[in-house]
Every structure is written in C-alpha cells, then in structure tokens.
Design a protein around this motif. Structure first.
Motif, PDB file in Angstrom:
ATOM      1  N   GLY A 101     -70.364  43.202  44.324  1.00 29.55           N
ATOM      2  CA  GLY A 101     -70.643  42.698  43.546  1.00 29.55           C
ATOM      3  C   GLY A 101     -71.909  43.640  42.407  1.00 29.55           C
ATOM      4  O   GLY A 101     -71.694  44.863  42.915  1.00 29.55           O
ATOM      5  N   GLY A 102     -72.238  42.993  41.563  1.00 33.34           N
ATOM      6  CA  GLY A 102     -73.643  44.175  41.003  1.00 33.34           C
ATOM      7  C   GLY A 102     -72.916  45.433  40.377  1.00 33.34           C
ATOM      8  O   GLY A 102     -71.958  45.498  39.847  1.00 33.34           O
ATOM      9  N   TRP A 103     -74.072  46.303  40.004  1.00 32.64           N
ATOM     10  CA  TRP A 103     -73.915  47.165  39.505  1.00 32.64           C
ATOM     11  C   TRP A 103     -75.096  48.512  40.220  1.00 32.64           C
ATOM     12  O   TRP A 103     -76.221  48.649  40.617  1.00 32.64           O
ATOM     13  N   ASN A 104     -73.527  49.021  41.034  1.00 27.85           N
ATOM     14  CA  ASN A 104     -74.302  50.270  41.959  1.00 27.85           C
ATOM     15  C   ASN A 104     -75.768  51.360  41.263  1.00 27.85           C
ATOM     16  O   ASN A 104     -76.422  51.675  42.039  1.00 27.85           O
ATOM     17  N   GLY A 105     -75.481  51.299  40.334  1.00 28.55           N
ATOM     18  CA  GLY A 105     -76.356  52.436  39.016  1.00 28.55           C
ATOM     19  C   GLY A 105     -78.628  51.672  39.819  1.00 28.55           C
ATOM     20  O   GLY A 105     -78.912  52.456  39.794  1.00 28.55           O
ATOM     21  N   ASP A 106     -78.293  50.336  39.901  1.00 30.54           N
ATOM     22  CA  ASP A 106     -79.009  49.428  40.313  1.00 30.54           C
ATOM     23  C   ASP A 106     -79.880  49.537  41.571  1.00 30.54           C
ATOM     24  O   ASP A 106     -81.039  49.064  41.778  1.00 30.54           O
ATOM     25  N   ILE A 152     -77.459  55.249  42.788  1.00 32.51           N
ATOM     26  CA  ILE A 152     -76.583  56.028  42.548  1.00 32.51           C
ATOM     27  C   ILE A 152     -76.404  56.395  41.333  1.00 32.51           C
ATOM     28  O   ILE A 152     -76.288  55.585  40.342  1.00 32.51           O
ATOM     29  N   GLY A 153     -75.602  57.743  41.196  1.00 36.27           N
ATOM     30  CA  GLY A 153     -75.888  58.070  39.139  1.00 36.27           C
ATOM     31  C   GLY A 153     -76.996  58.652  39.090  1.00 36.27           C
ATOM     32  O   GLY A 153     -77.576  58.428  38.888  1.00 36.27           O
ATOM     33  N   ALA A 198     -72.084  52.804  37.215  1.00 36.45           N
ATOM     34  CA  ALA A 198     -70.996  51.839  37.195  1.00 36.45           C
ATOM     35  C   ALA A 198     -69.824  50.495  38.597  1.00 36.45           C
ATOM     36  O   ALA A 198     -69.949  49.646  37.404  1.00 36.45           O
ATOM     37  N   GLY A 199     -69.998  51.632  39.360  1.00 33.75           N
ATOM     38  CA  GLY A 199     -69.360  50.631  40.283  1.00 33.75           C
ATOM     39  C   GLY A 199     -69.536  49.583  40.443  1.00 33.75           C
ATOM     40  O   GLY A 199     -70.801  48.921  40.518  1.00 33.75           O
ATOM     41  N   GLY A 212     -72.452  64.871  50.580  1.00 34.71           N
ATOM     42  CA  GLY A 212     -73.457  65.034  50.022  1.00 34.71           C
ATOM     43  C   GLY A 212     -73.327  64.677  48.437  1.00 34.71           C
ATOM     44  O   GLY A 212     -72.316  64.097  47.908  1.00 34.71           O
ATOM     45  N   GLY A 213     -74.057  64.462  47.734  1.00 37.20           N
ATOM     46  CA  GLY A 213     -74.417  63.877  46.064  1.00 37.20           C
ATOM     47  C   GLY A 213     -74.466  62.641  45.667  1.00 37.20           C
ATOM     48  O   GLY A 213     -73.698  62.717  44.895  1.00 37.20           O
ATOM     49  N   LEU A 214     -74.854  61.621  46.423  1.00 41.60           N
ATOM     50  CA  LEU A 214     -74.306  60.440  46.338  1.00 41.60           C
ATOM     51  C   LEU A 214     -75.260  60.342  44.899  1.00 41.60           C
ATOM     52  O   LEU A 214     -75.116  58.977  44.332  1.00 41.60           O
ATOM     53  N   GLY A 215     -76.308  60.285  45.082  1.00 41.26           N
ATOM     54  CA  GLY A 215     -76.936  60.066  44.213  1.00 41.26           C
ATOM     55  C   GLY A 215     -77.270  60.850  42.202  1.00 41.26           C
ATOM     56  O   GLY A 215     -77.865  60.135  41.515  1.00 41.26           O
ATOM     57  N   THR A 216     -76.304  61.400  42.581  1.00 44.07           N
ATOM     58  CA  THR A 216     -75.717  62.411  41.323  1.00 44.07           C
ATOM     59  C   THR A 216     -74.547  61.648  40.875  1.00 44.07           C
ATOM     60  O   THR A 216     -73.692  61.552  39.882  1.00 44.07           O
ATOM     61  N   TYR A 217     -73.710  60.764  41.823  1.00 46.31           N
ATOM     62  CA  TYR A 217     -72.277  60.440  41.722  1.00 46.31           C
ATOM     63  C   TYR A 217     -71.741  59.154  40.908  1.00 46.31           C
ATOM     64  O   TYR A 217     -72.409  58.407  40.971  1.00 46.31           O
ATOM     65  N   MET A 218     -70.727  59.552  39.744  1.00 45.47           N
ATOM     66  CA  MET A 218     -70.882  58.677  38.030  1.00 45.47           C
ATOM     67  C   MET A 218     -69.430  57.887  38.833  1.00 45.47           C
ATOM     68  O   MET A 218     -69.314  57.310  38.820  1.00 45.47           O
ATOM     69  N   GLY A 219     -68.539  58.902  39.671  1.00 46.44           N
ATOM     70  CA  GLY A 219     -67.134  58.581  39.917  1.00 46.44           C
ATOM     71  C   GLY A 219     -66.693  57.900  39.111  1.00 46.44           C
ATOM     72  O   GLY A 219     -66.731  58.569  37.963  1.00 46.44           O
ATOM     73  N   ASN A 220     -65.655  57.126  38.560  1.00 46.62           N
ATOM     74  CA  ASN A 220     -64.651  56.442  37.799  1.00 46.62           C
ATOM     75  C   ASN A 220     -65.774  55.776  36.968  1.00 46.62           C
ATOM     76  O   ASN A 220     -64.414  54.809  36.564  1.00 46.62           O
ATOM     77  N   GLY A 221     -66.374  55.195  37.249  1.00 47.71           N
ATOM     78  CA  GLY A 221     -67.013  53.477  36.319  1.00 47.71           C
ATOM     79  C   GLY A 221     -67.329  52.860  36.775  1.00 47.71           C
ATOM     80  O   GLY A 221     -67.570  52.016  36.503  1.00 47.71           O
TER      81      GLY A 221
END
Length: 179
Positions: free
Chosen positions: A75-80, A99-100, A107-108, A121-130
């Motif tokens: 659940g939740g919002w990964n960016g939080d 994240i992101g 938004a995962g 690497g790069g999880l801090g800026t990872y946006m993925g498919n949202g």
C-alpha cells in the motif's frame, strides 16, 4: 585432450571469490514477530514506525558489501517513504529517501525487494511506470551512512520507516537480513 581442457576450467572455478552466508533471518508480522501498530506506518507522520530485533551468538563479522536487507511493504505511496536501518553494535544506513523525483515522487504502492551494495543504483530518482509494487534489488539511497558500516551481526537491529506526506498508508509486512 579432454584432461587438458578440464584442468584450466576447474582451476578458474576454484579461483572465483565466494562469500559464505553467515546468517539469514527474517521477521513477518503475525508469523514470527508482532509488529507495533500491525506494521502500519502512520500517514504524514515524521515519527514513523520502528521494529527492533535482537541477534546474538553469531561469530565472525559481516563481509564488506555482503549485507542484504529485505523489505516488503504494501500500500501507500512510495514517493512518501523514508526508511533507515541501524544496529546497536554500530552501523547506520538510509535505505529509502522518498523514491522518485518531482513533487510527488514514485507513485508505486508498495515495495517487495532488497537493498544491497551490488543492487541497481538510482532508486532515489526512480520513477518507473508509476504504479504497482516496486521489486528488485536496489542500492540503498545512501543520503546518509552505508551498508558497509555494519560489521557486527550481533546486537539490536532496528528498521525505521516514516511516511512524510499525506495520502496513502503503507504497511510493513516483513523485513529481514542476509549477511
């Protein structure tokens, strides 16, 4: 002829470095652990959620670069999310730091993966498919500390997770260590 080909192949296999797993442990809410608040991370609350587990009786040290932290959030919002791991015997590492990128970040809605020095690497800026649950093995965010700072497997290990913005509730389902 076959003996000549086999000998170099065997020698090259024996020369490869190998790391023995010193210890693997995991905690799952309701199975082998009771998480405070049912594992629910308070929404929009910097005080967050924490779980401490004690490991004792392990000999040896953690080989640099070999610690892996497994984490399953739903659940939740990964960016939080902001999360760190600390050990009473020394060691501190920020695993997640929102994240992101952008206003809302990734938004995962969940994370079921691991953190390792050898991860992507790069999880801090990872946006993925949202959307969806983020999986895989990632390097920690490393805004502070590192997995290499953990040397002693013994002591009290504490996972801390906070949700830094409103609008979605995350729940820690399980977490664990492999060293």
């Amino acid at each position: 002829m076959k003996k000549l080909l086999l000998a170099p192949a065997l020698a090259s296999l024996l020369a490869l470095p190998s790391f023995a797993t010193l210890y693997t442990v995991g905690w799952t809410n309701g199975v082998n652990a009771t998480f405070a608040n049912g594992g629910v991370v308070p929404d929009n609350n910097y005080s967050g959620w924490a779980n401490s587990q004690t490991i004792s009786g392990q000999s040896g040290t953690i080989t640099p670069g070999s610690l892996q932290v497994n984490l399953n959030l739903s659940g939740g919002w990964n960016g939080d999310l902001y999360a760190y791991l600390v050990n009473s015997s020394g060691g501190f590492c920020v695993l997640l730091d929102r994240i992101g990128t952008g206003t809302y970040g990734n938004a995962g809605n969940g994370f079921n993966g691991a953190f390792s020095a050898s991860g992507t690497g790069g999880l801090g800026t990872y946006m993925g498919n949202g959307s969806g649950v983020l999986t895989g093995t990632w390097q920690p965010d490393n805004t502070s500390g590192s997995l290499g700072s953990f040397v002693n497997p013994n002591g009290t290990w504490t996972l801390f997770v906070a949700d830094l913005s409103g609008g979605g509730v995350s729940t820690v389902q399980s977490w664990g260590l492999q060293m």
